[in-house]
Design a protein around this motif. Sequence first.
Motif, short mmCIF file in Angstrom:
data_model
loop_
_atom_site.label_atom_id
_atom_site.label_comp_id
_atom_site.label_asym_id
_atom_site.label_seq_id
_atom_site.Cartn_x
_atom_site.Cartn_y
_atom_site.Cartn_z
N THR A 138 32.11 117.09 -27.46
CA THR A 138 32.38 115.66 -27.28
C THR A 138 31.11 114.85 -27.46
O THR A 138 29.99 115.37 -27.30
N GLU B 94 35.66 108.50 -25.03
CA GLU B 94 35.69 109.32 -26.22
C GLU B 94 36.63 108.78 -27.29
O GLU B 94 36.38 108.95 -28.48
N GLN C 162 35.27 108.23 -31.12
CA GLN C 162 35.84 108.86 -32.30
C GLN C 162 36.36 107.86 -33.33
O GLN C 162 36.59 108.22 -34.48
N SER D 47 35.24 109.23 -36.77
CA SER D 47 36.31 109.57 -37.72
C SER D 47 36.10 108.92 -39.07
O SER D 47 36.54 109.43 -40.10
N THR E 146 35.98 114.63 -35.81
CA THR E 146 36.89 113.96 -34.88
C THR E 146 38.04 114.86 -34.48
O THR E 146 38.41 114.94 -33.29
#
Length: 865
Positions: free
Chosen positions: A446, A462, A466, A470, A477
């Motif tokens: 993470t 989180e 992401q 991503s 991701t």
Amino acid sequence: MTRTTTQDTRKWQPPRVSQVKSNMGRPRKRNVVIDGESHSQKEEKPPVVVRKEKEKKKEKTNVSKIFINISIGLCIFSLVWFFYALYMRSAMARRAVTRHPSPRVLDANSTTAAVSPERFWGSYRPHVYFGMKTRSPRSVVTGLMWMRQFSPKGVELRHTCEQGDKLHSYGWLMHDGINFGMQQIKDSDFTLTTTFVKRLGGEHGGDWTWRIIGKERSSGPNAPVISLMFYVAADTQGSLQAHIENKTRLSHVTGTSEELGEFKITFSKPTGGAASPNKYASYNYLQTQSPGLNQLTDIVKNSLSYRFVFSPSTDQRRPYIAVDTYTPPPQNDNRIQSDFVVHQVTVQVPFQIEVLFESGSFHDRPNQLKGSVLTEELTRLKLSYNEKFEETFSLQAKGFTPDQVRFGKAALSNMLGGMGYFFGQSVVQSNYHDYPIFYPEGALFTAVPSRSFFPRGFLWDEGFHQLLISKWDPQLTREAVAHWLDLMNVEGWIPREQILGDEALSKVPSEFVVQHTENANPPTFFLVLEKILEQLDKPTNAPQLQDALPFLRRLYPRLQTWFDWYNTTQAGPLPNSYRWRGRDKDTNRFLNPKTLTSGLDDYPRASHPSEDERHVDLHCWMVLVSRILTSIARLLGEPHQEYEHTYQTLSNNSLLSELHWSEQLHAFCDYGNHTQAVSLQQEKVFVPPRPMRQQLPVKRLVRSVRKAPKLQYVNALGYVSLFPFLLQVLTPDSQKLEYILKDIRDPARLWTPYGLRSLSRSDPMYMKRNTEHDAPYWRGAIWININYLAVRALHHYSRKQGPYQEKAADLYQELRTNVINNIYKQYQETGYIWEQYSDSTGRGKGSHPFTGWSALIVLIMAEEY
């Protein structure tokens, strides 16, 4: 006359059965002796009163028997119910720590060198200034400590990221998440640049090399002398062997472990650069054992000695501090001791040092990754990074200056460099346990919000992390989301704060360690899943479809359970309403009891927590969840009607207004048992008479309630009021949108030149302390995650036909510009991206560096929503 009684002296014989039977049908007779004569007298029936009394006694006897039987039955039923309740409590208690039964999203070996060699090694220790480890539960870890010699302040050992170190700045300038990273650390009067480069080969993740460059920050009569301490720790897996030359210099370390096989770590001698290949240095080493990675700093500190001399020339001899010997204390807990080796080199800036890790299974190595070979590889990787950054975010094409582009690269790189791999057990508490217990062991890959203050995983953070990652690396991701969802229990609960392993635990105050199984956190991962679905809709992303579909299919059963868990455990008092659990119950201590589970901590909610509360932000999160689940179910060919029905119901603007629209404030609000007539006052305490007085009682600030609460809307205007807009629940033609856009642009309410403040300036709670020692947090400061959602929502409504389209477009440009300019300015002035920003001055506040969701500034710059 004497009265006598005659007796039959014959032996008594029991009557024959025939006699008994013959007598049963006749009235009984009794013999009465009167004056010595026996008379046979027919037994007469008792009087009616006597008969009734006997019948009553008989009825009482029967009733008693009935009550006894009922009591026995109730006792048996109670015992059965008691044991059944015990069984159910035990079963529910087990469910709290039972993993979800569906197949793991990630296979157990997904992070091994055999399956993922390119990501096996990495800078997965975000809590230290510089270090590397593998993505494995018990990794061999490497790291760097340093301290300035001859400092009037004494020993200032740097190792774990600490705000108390008061470094001028530190952070990654470049980091691609896989192959290399370059970081700059500005200490008091010198700068360290730390770089790592990886190269694949062999069966255990390949080789890597570090390059550490030290430079003076300002010219002076004497350049700083620095001690660098490179270390290797086995962490219960494998063994290490130190190789010494000239009695004090550690030339290299060899080792072996189950996951790395045989390996070698070589410490090169420092140089002064190309013009000065030879550089004077003093060397020391420490070889000992450690009971845990969290104790490495203390071991080094306790081993330091002043008996060594730094002598670069015959006329310069100065005592310096170095590692010497260390004897581990006796262990009472039978923990496994691990090998720990430290190589110390003391050298004057400027200097350059390289450290090489070489895998024993890399047999066809063309050359060593050092010197000019390292420089060439680093140049190639930097060029590739720069090209990919521009291709992904187009900041140059959007007109940003070179310095602003470098700022954007630093923000992304710190997010990627803040990825950590953790392994351990959470401590959890459920309603079915009398005390906290351990959750099953698990791994988590993470990003972390802050390397100094929050170097661990947070569930709602989180999802925001992401969103950025991503865009850069979708595979990264998918792995992070899968790790989080694989920690779900059978009920659908995920611990919202992940404190896995001794190192993570050492950074957390004890009151925040235990995770409660009824507490939720905003399901921000559905924002990420929404982006994945949008990317799949683009025809140019056909290759990603092949990776994303199997991922979504494996994720789907857990998403279903997660949705059900929210709908049951966080349900509100009315149909289709929702309430955050886990609010602080201590109404006497807090000005407004906190709601940590909402992610907005001390944002004003109902003054008196109760089961009658309705929370508008959670309602909007569930609109998002149901909408995305509908899309995923359709994509996978699964039944979607339940999720679509929930979405249609919850997204109905009339229902939303009925539950949460305050006509008094003309804003969406929470509802609950509330009063605004509260304040913090000095506690009144009894002071005993002077002769009895030994110690004055401690006075505290406690809450004073001047007006009794009642069920009503919580008329606080701020981030919570914006959620129907932030998550795009409102239809573009909703009149409520007009009120929201006015509140956003009003400087007396939410608008500032630096971004939207979290609470209106006109609110009674604005910038009020929550306790004597608890400063305001979400009560006016500017937070970048919510400002990202606001910019994103304005961008959305500016592209939708409606009466407010033009207004949304104007606000979008203005707010985006304000947020970008302020964060960039603060980064230039302070060297950091911050947790929050002052609504009055724009200055960075809170923890730093905070390159978690504050790094979303890159997406705002790129206009990627």
